[in-house]
Write a protein that holds these residues in place. Structure first.
Motif, short mmCIF file in Angstrom:
data_model
loop_
_atom_site.label_atom_id
_atom_site.label_comp_id
_atom_site.label_asym_id
_atom_site.label_seq_id
_atom_site.Cartn_x
_atom_site.Cartn_y
_atom_site.Cartn_z
N ASP A 151 38.61 -16.70 -28.57
CA ASP A 151 39.27 -17.77 -29.32
C ASP A 151 40.70 -17.40 -29.71
N VAL A 152 40.90 -16.14 -30.13
CA VAL A 152 42.22 -15.74 -30.65
C VAL A 152 43.11 -15.10 -29.58
N LEU A 153 42.58 -14.92 -28.38
CA LEU A 153 43.35 -14.26 -27.33
C LEU A 153 44.72 -14.90 -27.09
N PRO A 154 44.84 -16.23 -27.05
CA PRO A 154 46.17 -16.81 -26.85
C PRO A 154 47.18 -16.40 -27.93
N LEU A 155 46.70 -16.16 -29.14
CA LEU A 155 47.59 -15.70 -30.21
C LEU A 155 47.98 -14.23 -29.99
N LEU A 156 47.01 -13.43 -29.61
CA LEU A 156 47.30 -12.02 -29.34
C LEU A 156 48.29 -11.88 -28.20
N GLN A 157 48.24 -12.81 -27.26
CA GLN A 157 49.16 -12.76 -26.12
C GLN A 157 50.60 -13.06 -26.53
N LYS A 158 50.81 -13.57 -27.74
CA LYS A 158 52.17 -13.74 -28.25
C LYS A 158 52.73 -12.41 -28.76
N LEU A 159 51.85 -11.42 -28.89
CA LEU A 159 52.24 -10.15 -29.49
C LEU A 159 52.20 -8.96 -28.53
N GLY A 160 51.40 -9.06 -27.49
CA GLY A 160 51.22 -7.91 -26.60
C GLY A 160 50.96 -8.30 -25.17
N THR A 161 51.00 -7.30 -24.31
CA THR A 161 50.80 -7.53 -22.88
C THR A 161 49.56 -6.82 -22.34
N ASN A 162 49.09 -5.81 -23.04
CA ASN A 162 47.90 -5.07 -22.61
C ASN A 162 46.85 -5.26 -23.70
N ILE A 163 46.01 -6.27 -23.52
CA ILE A 163 45.04 -6.65 -24.55
C ILE A 163 43.64 -6.47 -23.96
N VAL A 164 42.88 -5.54 -24.53
CA VAL A 164 41.59 -5.20 -23.95
C VAL A 164 40.48 -5.30 -25.00
N TYR A 165 39.44 -6.06 -24.69
CA TYR A 165 38.27 -6.15 -25.56
C TYR A 165 37.41 -4.90 -25.34
N GLN A 166 37.15 -4.17 -26.42
CA GLN A 166 36.45 -2.89 -26.31
C GLN A 166 34.97 -2.95 -26.69
N GLY A 167 34.58 -3.96 -27.47
CA GLY A 167 33.17 -4.04 -27.86
C GLY A 167 33.00 -4.48 -29.30
N LYS A 168 31.88 -4.13 -29.89
CA LYS A 168 31.49 -4.60 -31.22
C LYS A 168 32.49 -4.12 -32.29
N ALA A 169 32.28 -4.60 -33.52
CA ALA A 169 33.15 -4.26 -34.63
C ALA A 169 33.32 -2.74 -34.75
N GLY A 170 34.54 -2.31 -34.93
CA GLY A 170 34.86 -0.88 -35.01
C GLY A 170 35.33 -0.29 -33.71
N SER A 171 35.05 -0.98 -32.60
CA SER A 171 35.40 -0.44 -31.28
C SER A 171 36.91 -0.39 -31.06
N GLY A 172 37.62 -1.36 -31.61
CA GLY A 172 39.07 -1.34 -31.50
C GLY A 172 39.64 -0.13 -32.21
N GLN A 173 39.11 0.15 -33.40
CA GLN A 173 39.60 1.30 -34.17
C GLN A 173 39.25 2.62 -33.48
N HIS A 174 38.05 2.72 -32.91
CA HIS A 174 37.69 3.94 -32.18
C HIS A 174 38.63 4.14 -30.99
N THR A 175 38.99 3.05 -30.31
CA THR A 175 39.91 3.16 -29.18
C THR A 175 41.28 3.63 -29.65
N LYS A 176 41.72 3.11 -30.80
CA LYS A 176 43.02 3.54 -31.33
C LYS A 176 42.99 5.02 -31.69
N MET A 177 41.85 5.51 -32.16
CA MET A 177 41.74 6.94 -32.46
C MET A 177 41.92 7.76 -31.17
N ALA A 178 41.33 7.29 -30.08
CA ALA A 178 41.51 7.97 -28.79
C ALA A 178 42.99 7.97 -28.41
N ASN A 179 43.65 6.85 -28.65
CA ASN A 179 45.09 6.73 -28.37
C ASN A 179 45.89 7.74 -29.19
#
Length: 292
Positions: A151-179
């Motif tokens: 639902d919010v992907l079109p909004l995120l596309q106004k902010l970034g070019t590499n947008i990846v769904y990682q999984g359930k709640a917390g998965s984005g933060q775990h991915t950022k930790m890897a980064n």
């Protein structure tokens, strides 16, 4: 579909990155409500038509999609779960998108509480610094309900070019930790490389021409080392926030029974930089560790 006709966007945290990000959404035609602790930071957005709110509570009452990018996990917790926070006053069906680099466990806690109020939450930390925010080329790492992400992907596309769904709640933060773990050791490597080149009597700018496009190439080498050489230590990403990120990653690694010696070394160097008063400079100020 979320459009300027049916969507009011709230934005909390008008800092080095947030100002540009909110600006992109405003330029896309979305009505914008903003809140930040220092109102002066939002002056340009307000002059361009954004509405001011006095608290996260007011943002939640006026907007049905809210972005947050604040400083520390305790700021995130207060913004979402505090007495005047987003969850308590959010509208049913709203979307709350936290782009702060924060604790994965806190993202899960916020998601659990939001579901009780029929509110969708997404943890979507970003990478790319002030340049990525300015150019709308951020890397965005997403955790939460996949349907809400869609639902919010079109909004995120106004902010970034590499947008990846990682999984359930917390998965984005775990991915950022890897980064952040990858960046931590890399910052030591790129800085040592340029110090070595200088001590060898080479022209560091010429050296960069050779090594940025080879196997040693990295975002930090291409974007932050040139800043080091110019003596530009203004923050694209604050040292104090990087230390916060590294601490979160070390705590998470410990909980998983993992050793992270490269990360620990990087944090120790940045801790020393902070002790010398460099915490409000950009991460490229690690250059001073060898030069001072």
């Amino acid at each position: 579909m979320l459009t300027p006709e049916n969507t009011v966007i709230g934005f909390i945290g008008i800092g080095v990155m947030g100002k540009s990000m909110a600006g992109h959404l405003q330029k896309a035609g979305f009505p914008l409500v903003v809140y930040t602790r220092t109102k002066e930071k939002a002056a340009d957005l307000l002059e361009s038509g954004a509405e001011w709110a006095n608290s996260p509570k007011e943002v939640a009452q006026k907007a049905n999609v809210v972005f947050t990018i604040v400083g520390y996990p305790y700021d995130v917790e207060e913004t979402y779960l505090g007495e005047n926070g987003l969850i308590a006053y959010g509208k049913q069906g709203s979307y709350f998108i936290d782009m702060t680099t924060s604790s994965p466990s806190l993202a899960v806690k916020i998601s659990t509480e939001a579901k009780k109020h029929q509110i969708h939450t997404i943890d979507a930390p970003v990478s790319g610094g002030d340049i990525g925010a300015r150019d709308a080329k951020l890397s965005i790492m997403v955790g939460g309900e996949e349907e809400a992400f869609t639902d919010v992907l079109p909004l995120l596309q106004k902010l970034g070019t590499n947008i990846v769904y990682q999984g359930k709640a917390g998965s984005g933060q775990h991915t950022k930790m890897a980064n952040q773990i990858a960046i931590a050791s890399n910052m030591i490597g790129v800085t040592e490389a340029i110090i070595y080149a200088e001590k060898a009597g080479l022209n560091p700018d010429t050296v960069l021409k050779s090594i940025t496009s080879g196997a040693a190439g990295s975002w930090s080498l291409s974007n932050l080392v040139p800043r080091m050489l110019k003596g530009d230590f203004d923050p694209g990403f604050y040292i104090k926030h990087f230390i916060k990120d590294m601490k979160i990653a070390l705590d998470e690694a410990e909980q998983m029974g993992m050793e992270a010696p490269g990360l620990a070394l990087s944090k120790s160097i940045y801790d020393q930089m902070a002790e010398k008063g460099e915490e409000n400079n950009g991460t490229q100020a690690i250059y001073k560790y060898w030069k001072d």
